[in-house]
Design an enzyme around this catalytic site. Structure first.
Site, PDB file in Angstrom:
ATOM      1  N   GLY A 184     -26.488  -0.550  22.426  1.00 44.50           N
ATOM      2  CA  GLY A 184     -26.199   0.338  21.268  1.00 44.50           C
ATOM      3  C   GLY A 184     -26.710  -0.150  19.910  1.00 44.50           C
ATOM      4  N   ASP A 240     -12.204  -0.036  13.624  1.00 44.60           N
ATOM      5  CA  ASP A 240     -11.646   1.203  14.159  1.00 44.60           C
ATOM      6  C   ASP A 240     -10.145   1.307  14.414  1.00 44.60           C
ATOM      7  OD1 ASP A 240     -12.584   3.675  14.252  1.00 44.60           O
ATOM      8  OD2 ASP A 240     -13.594   3.548  16.181  1.00 44.60           O
ATOM      9  N   ASP A 268       6.684 -10.393 -23.916  1.00 48.91           N
ATOM     10  CA  ASP A 268       6.879  -8.949 -23.746  1.00 48.91           C
ATOM     11  C   ASP A 268       8.084  -8.781 -22.804  1.00 48.91           C
ATOM     12  OD1 ASP A 268       6.341  -6.132 -23.282  1.00 48.91           O
ATOM     13  OD2 ASP A 268       5.485  -6.762 -21.364  1.00 48.91           O
TER      14      ASP A 268
END
Ligand code: ADQ
Length: 736
Positions: A36, A148, A507
């Site tokens: 493939g 996958d 802060d």
């Protein structure tokens, strides 16, 4: 058990199936590498890195000895780390959860989904099995590329074991809209599994967008241009459209054996100058085969003049035959083909040549070469490589591709005749348009597509994904560089220790305390109050808490701490417990009556949002609203107000889930400058998380320690990842 060569810094490709085929004949096992395109491209990366494949070999050994033999051959000769699965595991994990739950769900076939707890458990178990086997033979210095939907839990498992390793995940199928994904009972586990990666890739921008939207809705993680910050990690989400091995296709087409096959096929089917229509699919319900057959039947009845002038070669590869829906589909397709051939065929002409088998790629290519039309009409397809292979094989630029808009490939193949697979008329019209298309037009369309397929081939795809992982790796090391590491923390603590006059400017929200859904819930806890009190009471310290909150809240929550309080970003200051609040600037508040109705409209339009009125300012908070709606409306509101306030003395700012309007020139930087002028400090420390704190960081003298809580572009010298770690720093300071 013999293990694959152990070398650090390898690329480990993990997928459900190894790129090998194992057969047994006359008692002898033979192992062949699969040819493939993807496997070839991945093997091609060998030149840069040692590549190892891990996955199921696609074979269940009949004895222990046979398993031993396969295992060692795969490790030694094929660079593979095999993971052997039992028949039951394959049934429940592969045929079960992967192909009866995830596959139909992600392809929008919700009625085909089963949600079986035992199959989900098998899926978890097999992902665990992969994990346990893989870590036996890998190291943190390796890079993992997981492929996958079969292995969506694996990235997280690897991440917990190897916190620093590089992990990529690629999904080959579509990622559905969050409305579909949320149907899955185990959606959060699947999502968290994938988020263990550094890089998550999809074929198209749409799938990436759907994924980001699910991450936001289900887990509440925001993203900035695809980058999600999860604690001290960044997860990058991007699209990487997969290509085909175009050069190899062209080389194979030039081979004598292929040319011979082409001639043979031409002789067989193109006699009488018949046009050839071709489709090549795995026999899967997502490929839209029955829809296509219905359209072909309509075409033959509407255009009798074309009968006998064409043949349709329909090649179907057997697939997942053990899943019930696939077996039904096979019956349905075969009876349909029989019906069409019976209705329109005659002894001289059969409209459909139906082939149900897998062909080696070299035998498939001649079919691409002789086909005048490729009919690729999946109902839903992650990418569809058949469409791309067909285009790559059209070396003379002839031929027409008919492609459905729901295939991922459509995003790159806009010159095809794009159809809606649910519209029979659309397919019929496309067929007639293709059959009548002039050679010039065919060539104009095909040439453009072919060039794109050549430029963005499978090698380009593998390289871009690997480069993506490398880029994140660099980003990680840059972050490491700016992180307040133990070494820097020690330096900071020692500078604090030797400081004679120290100014500490903190802060509040997102820095000293985590954000709460409702601002009124973010009250200081006992521990925080204790820490602040200890720091404030130190003779050498001048502690100031500088917040965007109103002075009343600050007084109520922090009023008893002997420190300086700065409210509304610097509009108000209370120097110490003995003094009263003083306004830093006198500004008119007439504008409020004009702006308030605008903010109220947004409060009404965005459920969960609300308006806060301060003495000198107004704020519209949308933390509790639906994240996407909040984001869209906040940008809209920002634009509206920007115009409205253009020539006024007011300033607009877009903070963390808030849009705020405050007097111009009033900001935390100004407040910091005022504080710095109160004394001569030899140690200055500022902590903040929001962009309003950037003004504060900017105002600091050289040598000051500035720390941003969370990640993002900043003027601060260091990062700390969360208010939790910020709290740890406060603890360390109090101990000095
Ligand atoms: P698939 O659903 O298998 O892949 P596709 O992209 O079309 O779909 O790939 C099929 C491959 O199988 C092609 O390379 C083709 O040449 C080959 N093939 C098809 N029929 C054949 C036959 N009869 N004999 C031999 N070979 C045949 C999944 C997703 C897709 C995504 C790919 C890659 O569903 O959307 O494009 O992965 O990511």
């Amino acid at each position: 058990m013999p293990s694959a060569k152990r070398k650090s810094g390898r690329l480990i490709i993990v997928s459900n199936r190894l790129p090998v085929t194992i057969t047994k004949r006359k008692g002898k096992v033979a192992i062949q590498p699969s040819p493939g395109g993807l496997a070839t491209a991945l093997r091609a990366l060998q030149t840069e890195k040692e590549v190892v494949f891990s996955g199921w070999p696609g074979y269940i050994p009949e004895s222990r000895n046979e398993q031993k033999f396969i295992d060692s051959t795969l490790r030694e000769k094929h660079s593979c780390l095999p993971i052997f699965l039992t028949r039951r595991e394959i049934d429940k994990y592969y045929y079960g959860f992967a192909n009866r739950t995830l596959w139909p769900l992600f392809h929008y076939f919700t009625s085909y989904c089963t949600f079986e707890k035992s199959e989900w458990e098998a899926y978890q178990h097999v992902n665990q099995k992969f994990f346990k086997e893989i870590i036996q033979d890998s190291a943190e210095t390796d890079t993992f590329w997981v492929h996958d939907y079969h292995l969506m839990l694996l990235p997280h498992l690897l991440r917990t074991y190897f916190p620093q390793t590089d992990i990529g995940f690629f999904l080959h199928i579509p990622f559905p809209s969050s409305e579909i994904f949320r149907i899955l009972p185990w959606r959060n586990e699947v999502m968290e599994g994938v988020l263990g990666s550094d890089l998550i890739g999809f074929h198209t921008y749409e799938y990436a967008r759907h994924f980001l939207s699910s991450v936001l809705r289900l887990l509440g993680y925001e993203n900035e241009f695809g980058a999600i910050s999860i604690e001290d990690r960044i997860v990058m989400v991007d699209n990487f459209p997969m290509g085909v091995d175009a050069q190899n296709i062209m080389t194979l087409l030039r081979q004598e054996s292929t040319k011979k096959d082409i001639k043979k096929f031409q002789k067989a089917v193109k006699k009488k100058d018949r046009k050839v229509i071709l489709s090549v699919d795995r026999l899967d319900y997502s490929k839209g085969i029955p829809h296509r057959l219905k359209a072909f039947e309509s075409f033959l009845s509407q255009y009798p003049e074309w009968r006998e002038k064409l043949v349709y070669i329909m090649l179907c590869v057997p697939s997942r035959t053990r899943v019930k829906d696939y077996a039904f589909l096979k019956q349905e397709v075969e009876s349909f083909v029989g019906k069409i051939n019976g209705r329109f065929g005659n002894p001289d002409w059969m409209p459909i040549y139906y082939l149900y088998r897998s062909l080696p790629f070299e035998r498939l290519l001649p079919l691409y070469a002789i086909a005048d039309i490729a009919l690729v009409t999946p109902v839903r397809d992650g990418m569809n490589l058949v469409a791309k292979e067909y285009v790559a094989a059209r070396t003379d630029d002839s031929g027409v591709l008919i492609l459905s808009g729901t295939a991922g490939a459509e995003a790159e193949l806009g010159e095809a005749l794009v159809v809606n697979v649910y519209s029979r008329e659309d397919i019929v019209d496309a067929l007639i348009q293709a059959l009548e298309m002039s050679e010039e037009e065919q060539s104009r369309r095909m040439r453009t597509m072919r060039q794109r397929i050549i430029d963005y081939d499978i090698h380009h795809w593998t390289r871009s994904f690997i480069t993506g992982i490398e880029e994140i790796k660099n980003l990680k090391s840059q972050r490491e560089h700016w992180k307040l590491t133990d070494k820097w923390k020690k330096k900071l603590l020692s500078a604090y220790h030797s400081g004679k006059k120290r100014l500490l400017m903190f802060d509040y929200d997102g820095t000293l305390i985590s954000f709460a859904k409702k601002p009124e819930d973010a009250k200081p806890d006992v521990e925080l109050k204790k820490l602040l009190l200890l720091l404030a009471k130190k003779r050498k310290n001048h502690l100031a808490i500088i917040s965007g909150r109103d002075r009343l809240t600050m007084e109520q929550w922090l009023g008893d701490i002997p420190c300086t309080l700065v409210a509304e970003h610097g509009a108000w200051i209370r120097v110490d417990t003995r003094s009263s609040w003083k306004a830093q600037k006198t500004v008119s508040t007439e504008w409020k009556s004009q702006v308030m109705p605008i903010l109220k409209t947004y409060e009404a339009r965005v459920p969960g949002s609300f308006v806060e009125e301060k003495e000198f300012g107004l704020a519209w908070h949308y933390r509790k609203a639906s994240p996407e709606l909040g984001e869209i409306r906040s940008c809209e509101l920002f634009d509206n107000l920007n115009e409205f306030l253009a020539n006024t003395d007011m300033q607009l700012m877009h903070g963390n889930k808030v849009i705020e309007i405050r007097p111009r020139g009033v900001h935390k930087g100004q407040a910091a400058q005022n504080l710095l002028m109160m004394d001569t400090y030899d140690f200055v420390l500022a902590l903040g998380d929001d962009w309003t704190d950037e003004d504060l960081f900017r105002a600091l003298p050289e040598g000051a320690y500035s720390i941003k809580i969370g990640y993002g572009t900043t003027k601060a010298r260091f990062f700390l990842d969360s208010p939790k770690n910020c709290r740890r720093l406060l603890h360390d300071l109090t101990k000095i």
